[in-house]
Scaffold this active site. Structure first.
Site, short mmCIF file in Angstrom:
data_model
loop_
_atom_site.label_atom_id
_atom_site.label_comp_id
_atom_site.label_asym_id
_atom_site.label_seq_id
_atom_site.Cartn_x
_atom_site.Cartn_y
_atom_site.Cartn_z
N ARG A 269 0.95 -1.31 0.06
CA ARG A 269 -0.01 0.04 -0.21
C ARG A 269 0.92 1.28 0.08
NH1 ARG A 269 -1.98 -3.57 3.61
NH2 ARG A 269 -4.16 -4.16 3.33
N ILE A 270 1.75 1.26 1.08
CA ILE A 270 2.64 2.50 1.16
C ILE A 270 3.61 2.92 -0.06
CG2 ILE A 270 4.16 3.80 2.65
CD1 ILE A 270 2.77 2.38 5.02
N THR B 92 10.86 4.75 6.51
CA THR B 92 9.52 5.04 7.35
C THR B 92 8.75 3.83 7.72
OG1 THR B 92 8.41 5.29 5.38
CG2 THR B 92 9.24 7.36 6.24
N SER B 93 9.72 2.71 7.73
CA SER B 93 8.90 1.40 7.88
C SER B 93 9.10 0.66 9.58
CB SER B 93 9.43 0.43 6.86
OG SER B 93 8.32 -0.49 6.93
N ARG B 94 10.36 0.24 9.73
CA ARG B 94 10.68 -0.25 10.96
C ARG B 94 12.07 0.06 11.41
NH1 ARG B 94 5.98 0.68 11.97
NH2 ARG B 94 4.52 -0.66 12.93
N ASP C 185 12.36 7.91 9.78
CA ASP C 185 11.41 8.20 10.85
C ASP C 185 11.38 7.14 12.00
OD1 ASP C 185 9.03 9.68 11.41
OD2 ASP C 185 7.98 7.98 10.87
N GLU D 129 13.84 2.56 19.20
CA GLU D 129 13.10 3.99 19.62
C GLU D 129 12.23 3.97 20.63
OE1 GLU D 129 10.97 3.80 15.55
OE2 GLU D 129 9.03 3.37 16.77
N HIS E 194 8.81 8.83 14.69
CA HIS E 194 7.82 8.01 14.05
C HIS E 194 6.60 8.85 13.85
CE1 HIS E 194 6.93 3.53 14.18
NE2 HIS E 194 5.90 3.93 13.31
N GLN E 195 6.53 9.75 13.11
CA GLN E 195 5.42 10.62 13.00
C GLN E 195 4.94 10.67 11.33
OE1 GLN E 195 7.52 14.77 13.48
NE2 GLN E 195 6.36 15.01 11.77
N ALA E 196 5.44 9.48 10.57
CA ALA E 196 4.96 9.64 9.42
C ALA E 196 3.44 9.29 9.09
CB ALA E 196 5.68 8.44 8.57
N PHE E 197 2.94 8.57 10.13
CA PHE E 197 1.48 8.36 9.86
C PHE E 197 0.60 9.30 10.36
CE2 PHE E 197 0.03 8.34 14.31
CZ PHE E 197 1.12 8.41 14.97
P1 NAD Z 1 1.45 -3.68 3.08
O1 NAD Z 1 1.24 -4.98 3.44
O2 NAD Z 1 0.27 -3.13 2.12
O3 NAD Z 1 2.75 -3.82 1.92
C1 NAD Z 1 4.04 -4.17 2.41
C2 NAD Z 1 4.86 -5.02 1.27
O4 NAD Z 1 6.09 -5.47 1.58
C3 NAD Z 1 3.81 -6.11 0.70
O5 NAD Z 1 3.83 -5.96 -0.82
C4 NAD Z 1 4.90 -7.20 0.90
O6 NAD Z 1 4.78 -8.25 -0.27
C5 NAD Z 1 6.14 -6.83 1.09
N1 NAD Z 1 7.14 -7.53 1.70
C6 NAD Z 1 6.72 -8.12 2.93
N2 NAD Z 1 8.06 -8.98 3.30
C7 NAD Z 1 8.77 -8.29 2.54
C8 NAD Z 1 10.32 -8.65 2.32
N3 NAD Z 1 10.81 -9.50 3.24
N4 NAD Z 1 11.14 -7.93 1.36
C9 NAD Z 1 10.19 -7.42 0.54
N5 NAD Z 1 8.95 -7.12 0.55
C10 NAD Z 1 8.35 -7.70 1.49
O7 NAD Z 1 2.09 -2.66 4.24
P2 NAD Z 1 1.98 -1.14 4.18
O8 NAD Z 1 0.65 -0.55 4.55
O9 NAD Z 1 2.48 -0.78 2.74
O10 NAD Z 1 3.07 -0.96 5.40
C11 NAD Z 1 4.32 -1.08 5.18
C12 NAD Z 1 5.24 -0.83 6.54
O11 NAD Z 1 5.46 0.53 6.96
C13 NAD Z 1 4.19 -1.51 7.94
O12 NAD Z 1 4.71 -2.86 8.00
C14 NAD Z 1 4.85 -0.94 8.99
O13 NAD Z 1 6.03 -1.40 9.45
C15 NAD Z 1 5.33 0.59 8.26
N6 NAD Z 1 4.68 1.77 8.73
C16 NAD Z 1 5.26 2.79 9.23
C17 NAD Z 1 4.44 3.91 9.54
C18 NAD Z 1 5.13 5.27 10.11
O14 NAD Z 1 4.57 6.10 10.81
N7 NAD Z 1 6.24 5.29 10.13
C19 NAD Z 1 3.11 3.96 9.55
C20 NAD Z 1 2.55 2.74 8.78
C21 NAD Z 1 3.18 1.73 8.29
#
Ligand code: NAD
Length: 357
Positions: free
Chosen positions: A161-162, A240-242, A266, A271, A303-306
């Protein structure tokens, strides 16, 4: 005898901040749940505070490990509602058959994707440095030279999604988009002109890499010394993920030797003791975080991206709807278990997912 109405669902809400109350109280007008807000994070010690509650509501830095799950079950809790998308902080295998776990996937992929792009542009054009310079009456632009994004190669790890929205935003910049995902999306590739490549090719050819995959046991320290060793000199890393997707020690080395041109973080490996808190009256005791904060080409945010109005509104509405679905034994749109991530085709015992219950 008139039938007694059941008491409202009682929710222990951990790591509560003023903005959480604002959005959850507004969303709760529809449900009338009893929400007890606790400032402390959920952990082994605080789990007992959920005594007598039906549910706990938790965020990214709360801990839901085996010991906490045991305490919650003892306290009478049945549901764990994550008010976030990622669920790496929950021991789903241990929760299976004990607690129903829900999350909020895709509350606003735009919020996070737009923020990742903002980090990339800020670091490229050094807007964070320009801001402080000008406020100090220093109007020199020496040292603030950036580059055009046009014709640069941007790597996206995780095109869900992101990552998908991030790719879409970048289509306006005339960049060369490459992607890596365990489940490539052919439609996205076609629509955004994105080419799927191996991780190795991504590391070797990208001018900037943005992380958008979840943290799983397989990709802990995905960006480590070996990966950084393959990268182009001057590469930008945006996370911005983990935090644990990056080995911070290796990142710092890469920044010191110039392989990493800039980092937008982020999220950070450790953290949980710092992010979301005002600690301006004390020192940073985490030496790696303190070191990161010394680099002019590193942008750390908490961690404010959301954190947009739209995302907070959706998070509150969906979290409470998830709990209502749990309580009313309805089909769970966003249940997660050790077998699935909320997919309605949960391959576990229960289908759609009811977390083994
Ligand atoms: P999503 O499930 O829609 O997309 C994740 C994608 O990653 C999927 O297409 C999946 O196939 C792929 N994937 C899974 N494992 C993988 C790997 N080992 N290597 C490569 N690709 C892989 O999730 P999303 O909604 O796009 O969110 C992604 C991440 O963003 C969340 O898991 C979360 O950790 C992080 N996030 C951060 C914030 C923030 O405020 N910083 C907010 C929301 C989400």
């Amino acid at each position: 005898m008139p039938r007694k109405t059941p008491p409202p669902l009682k929710i222990a809400f951990f790591d509560a901040k003023p903005y959480d109350r604002r959005f959850f109280d507004a969303a709760n007008r529809k449900f009338g749940f009893e929400i007890i807000y606790f400032e402390s994070k959920l952990n082994r010690m605080s789990a007992r505070m959920a005594e007598g509650c039906d549910a706990v509501c938790v965020f990214v830095n709360d801990t839901v490990d085996a010991a906490v799950i045991d305490e919650l079950v003892k306290a009478g809790v049945r549901f764990v509602a994550l008010r976030c998308a990622g669920y790496n902080n929950v021991n789903l295998a241990y929760a299976y058959g004990k607690l129903l776990v829900t999350r909020v996937p895709g509350y606003s992929p735009y919020a996070v994707a737009e923020y990742a792009l903002a980090m990339l542009l800020t670091l490229d054009r050094q807007i964070h440095r320009a801001y402080t310079r000008v406020r100090d009456n220093n109007f020199s632009i020496n040292g603030l030279l950036g580059f055009d994004l046009r014709n640069k190669t941007i790597g996206i790890i995780g095109t869900g999604r992101i990552g998908g929205v991030f790719a879409n935003l970048l289509t306006g910049f005339g960049v060369n988009l490459i992607g890596y995902d365990s489940h490539p999306n052919a439609e996205l590739a076609e629509r955004c002109g994105l080419r799927y490549v191996t991780l190795e090719e991504m590391f070797k050819t990208s001018d900037a890499i943005s992380l958008h995959c979840p943290l799983t046991p397989d990709n802990l320290h995905l960006i480590d010394e070996r990966a950084i060793g393959m990268m182009k000199r001057g590469v930008f890393i945006i996370n911005t993920s983990r935090g644990k997707l990056i080995d911070t020690r290796a990142l710092i080395e890469g920044l010191k030797n110039g392989t990493i041109g800039a980092a937008g973080l982020d999220v950070y490996e450790e953290e949980s003791d710092y992010f979301f808190e005002d600690l301006s009256n004390q020192a940073v005791y985490d030496d790696q975080l303190a070191r990161l904060l010394t680099f002019p080409n590193v942008l750390v945010t908490s961690h404010q991206a959301f954190f947009t109005r739209e995302a907070m509104t959706n998070i509150a509405a969906v979290t409470l709807q998830n709990l209502d679905d749990c309580a009313e034994n309805r089909e769970l749109a966003n249940g997660i278990c050790t077998h699935c991530d909320g997919s309605r085709e949960c391959p576990g015992k229960t289908r759609p997912c009811r977390g083994g219950l």
